[in-house]
Scaffold this motif. Structure first.
Motif, PDB file in Angstrom:
ATOM      1  N   LEU A   1       0.832  -1.337  -0.013  1.00  0.00           N
ATOM      2  CA  LEU A   1      -0.110   0.004   0.138  1.00  0.00           C
ATOM      3  C   LEU A   1       0.882   1.227  -0.128  1.00  0.00           C
ATOM      4  O   LEU A   1       1.846   1.436   0.802  1.00  0.00           O
ATOM      5  CB  LEU A   1      -0.800  -0.160   1.307  1.00  0.00           C
TER       6      LEU A   1
ATOM      7  N   CYS B   1      -3.062   6.944  -0.598  1.00  0.00           N
ATOM      8  CA  CYS B   1      -4.250   6.479  -0.173  1.00  0.00           C
ATOM      9  C   CYS B   1      -5.053   7.676   0.606  1.00  0.00           C
ATOM     10  O   CYS B   1      -4.567   8.276   1.231  1.00  0.00           O
ATOM     11  CB  CYS B   1      -4.263   5.435   1.137  1.00  0.00           C
ATOM     12  N   HIS B   2      -6.423   7.845  -0.017  1.00  0.00           N
ATOM     13  CA  HIS B   2      -7.130   8.907   0.629  1.00  0.00           C
ATOM     14  C   HIS B   2      -8.580   8.333   1.227  1.00  0.00           C
ATOM     15  O   HIS B   2      -9.412   9.000   1.418  1.00  0.00           O
ATOM     16  CB  HIS B   2      -7.354  10.018  -0.303  1.00  0.00           C
TER      17      HIS B   2
ATOM     18  N   HIS C   1     -10.845   5.943   0.541  1.00  0.00           N
ATOM     19  CA  HIS C   1     -11.903   5.661  -0.250  1.00  0.00           C
ATOM     20  C   HIS C   1     -12.655   4.193   0.579  1.00  0.00           C
ATOM     21  O   HIS C   1     -13.775   4.088   0.561  1.00  0.00           O
ATOM     22  CB  HIS C   1     -11.769   5.365  -1.831  1.00  0.00           C
ATOM     23  N   GLN C   2     -11.716   3.288   1.122  1.00  0.00           N
ATOM     24  CA  GLN C   2     -12.372   2.003   1.566  1.00  0.00           C
ATOM     25  C   GLN C   2     -12.795   1.310   0.472  1.00  0.00           C
ATOM     26  O   GLN C   2     -13.451  -0.001   0.673  1.00  0.00           O
ATOM     27  CB  GLN C   2     -13.268   2.400   2.585  1.00  0.00           C
TER      28      GLN C   2
ATOM     29  N   CYS D   1     -11.090  -0.921  -1.181  1.00  0.00           N
ATOM     30  CA  CYS D   1     -10.221  -1.972  -1.142  1.00  0.00           C
ATOM     31  C   CYS D   1     -10.716  -2.691   0.097  1.00  0.00           C
ATOM     32  O   CYS D   1     -10.964  -4.055  -0.139  1.00  0.00           O
ATOM     33  CB  CYS D   1      -8.611  -1.540  -0.728  1.00  0.00           C
TER      34      CYS D   1
ATOM     35  N   CYS E   1      -9.355   0.585  -6.515  1.00  0.00           N
ATOM     36  CA  CYS E   1      -8.969   1.844  -5.750  1.00  0.00           C
ATOM     37  C   CYS E   1      -8.799   2.947  -6.859  1.00  0.00           C
ATOM     38  O   CYS E   1      -7.863   2.950  -7.618  1.00  0.00           O
ATOM     39  CB  CYS E   1      -7.434   1.422  -5.250  1.00  0.00           C
TER      40      CYS E   1
HETATM   41  S1  SF4 Z   1      -9.156   2.118  -1.963  1.00  0.00           S
HETATM   42 FE1  SF4 Z   1      -8.051   1.553  -0.053  1.00  0.00          FE
HETATM   43  S2  SF4 Z   1      -6.081   2.109  -0.730  1.00  0.00           S
HETATM   44 FE2  SF4 Z   1      -7.197   3.016  -2.174  1.00  0.00          FE
HETATM   45  S3  SF4 Z   1      -7.204   4.995  -1.444  1.00  0.00           S
HETATM   46 FE3  SF4 Z   1      -9.252   3.690  -0.873  1.00  0.00          FE
HETATM   47  S4  SF4 Z   1      -8.533   3.184   1.192  1.00  0.00           S
HETATM   48 FE4  SF4 Z   1      -6.593   3.734   0.193  1.00  0.00          FE
END
Ligand code: SF4
Ligand code: HEM
Lengths: 404, 93
Positions: free
Chosen positions: B34, B39-40, B42-43, B45, B84
């Motif tokens: 990672l 990483c911002h 978004h969740q 993942c 992501c």
């Molecule tokens: S999808 Fe996961 S790794 Fe990508 S920005 Fe969002 S939290 Fe971070």
């Protein structure tokens, strides 16, 4: 002054974000712009703006915060210097209206309240409210899925989160629509709504200072410190302002548009019944396809962006729904597919301003749809041509009668 | 052994395949990394692969599995990387 504008407008040079046909169905116009020689359109209407339509351009603008600033994020309105005149001149809407370096702590302080593990506790109360709303109309065989359901849910959740009376939900909704809907076309309406919101939270802040509460967001923020100093009260005031404005219209529009979709797609309702594990992916796909939010940026300095001569103080719109329908990024972008393998959608934006409330929004969307489908498994639009939409900053259904 | 694997991760793809074959691991090993700065939160993942990704107290991603992922999670992990919006997840196979 009696003419009705007989000319069809050229979306490339004269788009109108409030045009009724565009609000109802913006996707053909966005596609026309996206596939043209100049995928970044321009208009003089509503204070003037640029409108990129390709995923890559919109994400790049969201990432380049030094060039594309958040001095103004509404899609219409006066130039940035005039924005915070009048009462409460020092109160903005942090962190959405903040630029680095302040943006960092403006955002950092509120993030813990929105992490997945922090918002899980709102699930049961959200589902209780959804059930109570459905109780009101389930015996009638018809309901307005937008006004009687979608619109009622997020405002209660946010009021609950802020520790303010949930039975004031209609008043809050009126204020929020004053800022994000009617107020975009009429600055007086917007300023009046803003004043109502800020008067209300001024009193709430005074109350928390006199009577601090346990586990209370406003009380906690008032006590927060950055680098050993208490945060300014204007910051707390601004956060309350933003949470109401950002958390209500957006989520409700998303719930409403999703119900509008499901009303017309029995096969998608069936997929969710057959495979409940599909829910998280389905929520992401509905967010992609019906991304409600368009944000604006103000250009910091003259720059040529993708061949467009942008000037300092120009406004650039980031239509995340245009990005989410770009075939360069998504296969068959106009098809809703709960089994989509790769879905880098940007309904919540991208980069440093990425929606802080996204985990809460997803929870509300999922619970609202799950509760509806559990109690009203089969339903359809009462009259597709009677459905009304709001657009501009936030696009979603406003009247959407369904029968069941 | 661990040091060996990290070094493998830094080799170019072709060399990595060769190295993996030398270690006798075939093509079944996978690990995720990672880029925390990108990483911002978004969740997306954690939605795609909750066994592999979680959230810290700010809602940004954390990798829950150190080292090789069990094969049963490979498809989910690939999906997480492909969901992501910030391209913050790298997969080494
Ligand atoms: S999808 Fe996961 S790794 Fe990508 S920005 Fe969002 S939290 Fe971070
Ligand atoms: C489906 C519902 C929602 C959508 C589509 C949505 C969309 C967005 C978008 C696109 C942004 C980025 C703004 C920008 O780039 O300038 C944003 C920011 C933000 N949203 Fe949401 N939002 C939703 C719900 C919520 C909720 C429920 C809250 C909770 C209060 C919330 C709070 C915020 C905050 C605080 C920011 C500012 C983050 C920052 O600037 O660092 N949003 N939202």
């Amino acid at each position: 002054m009696t003419t009705l504008d007989p000319q069809p407008i050229d979306p490339l040079t004269d788009y109108d974000i409030f045009d009724r046909a565009f609000v109802r169905d913006p996707f053909p116009v966005m596609e026309q712009i996206r596939e043209s020689e100049c995928p970044i359109a321009h208009t003089e209407r509503w204070g003037g703006s640029w409108m990129p339509t390709r995923y890559a351009d919109i994400v790049a603008i969201a990432q380049e915060f030094e060039t594309f600033t958040s001095r103004q994020i509404l899609v219409t309105g006066p130039p940035p210097a005039q924005v915070f005149e009048g009462p409460y001149a020092g109160v903005a809407a942090p962190p959405i209206s903040s630029d680095p370096p302040e943006h960092h702590w403006h955002r950092r302080l509120i993030l813990p309240y929105f992490a997945p593990q922090s918002i899980a506790k709102y699930e049961s109360i959200t589902s209780d409210w959804c059930n109570q709303l459905i109780d009101r109309f389930i015996d009638q065989g018809v309901a307005d899925s937008a006004a009687d359901y979608a619109q009622q849910i997020p405002v209660r959740v946010i009021a609950h989160m802020l520790g303010v009376p949930t039975d004031m939900s209609d008043t809050f909704t009126g204020w929020v629509r004053g800022v994000l809907e009617a107020g975009l076309m009429d600055q007086e309406v917007r300023l009046a709504a803003r004043k109502n919101i800020l008067d209300f939270f001024r009193d709430q802040i005074a109350d928390r200072k006199a009577n601090p509460r346990e586990n209370d967001l406003i009380t906690n923020l008032l006590a927060a410190e950055v680098d050993g100093e208490k945060v300014p009260e204007d910051y707390v005031h601004g956060v309350c302002n933003l949470m109401l404005v950002a958390g209500v219209d957006t989520t409700w529009s998303s719930i409403g548009a999703s119900l509008w979709h499901l009303a017309q797609h029995p096969e998608h309702r069936q997929q969710l019944r057959d495979d409940p594990e599909l829910w998280p992916a389905a929520v992401e796909e509905l967010l992609r396809a019906y991304a409600p939010v368009t944000m604006a940026r103000i250009v910091d300095h003259d720059i040529e962006f993708q061949g467009c001569p942008m000037k300092a103080d120009d406004r650039v719109l980031m239509s995340f729904s245009a990005a989410n329908r770009d075939p360069r990024q998504f296969e068959n972008p106009d098809v809703v597919d709960f089994h989509r393998e790769h879905n880098r959608h940007v309904a919540f934006g991208a980069g440093i301003h990425r929606c802080a409330g996204s985990n809460l929004a997803r929870l509300e969307l999922r619970v609202a749809l799950q509760t509806w489908l559990a109690r009203i498994p089969e339903f359809e639009l009462a009259d597709p041509s009677a459905v009304t939409w709001a657009g501009g900053q936030v696009r979603g259904t406003r009247q959407c009668a369904v029968t069941f | 052994m661990t040091g060996g694997l990290i070094a493998v991760g830094m080799l170019p793809a072709a060399a990595r395949l060769r190295a993996a074959l030398c270690f006798g691991k075939g093509t079944t090993s996978m690990r995720v990394t990672l880029n925390y700065a990108a990483c911002h939160g978004h969740q997306s993942c954690a939605i795609a692969a909750p066994e592999v990704f979680g959230a810290d107290e700010l809602g940004n991603a954390v990798v829950l599995i150190d080292g090789d992922l069990p094969e049963a999670l490979h498809a989910k992990a690939r999906r997480a990387a492909g969901n992501c919006p910030e391209h913050a997840i790298a997969i080494e196979e």
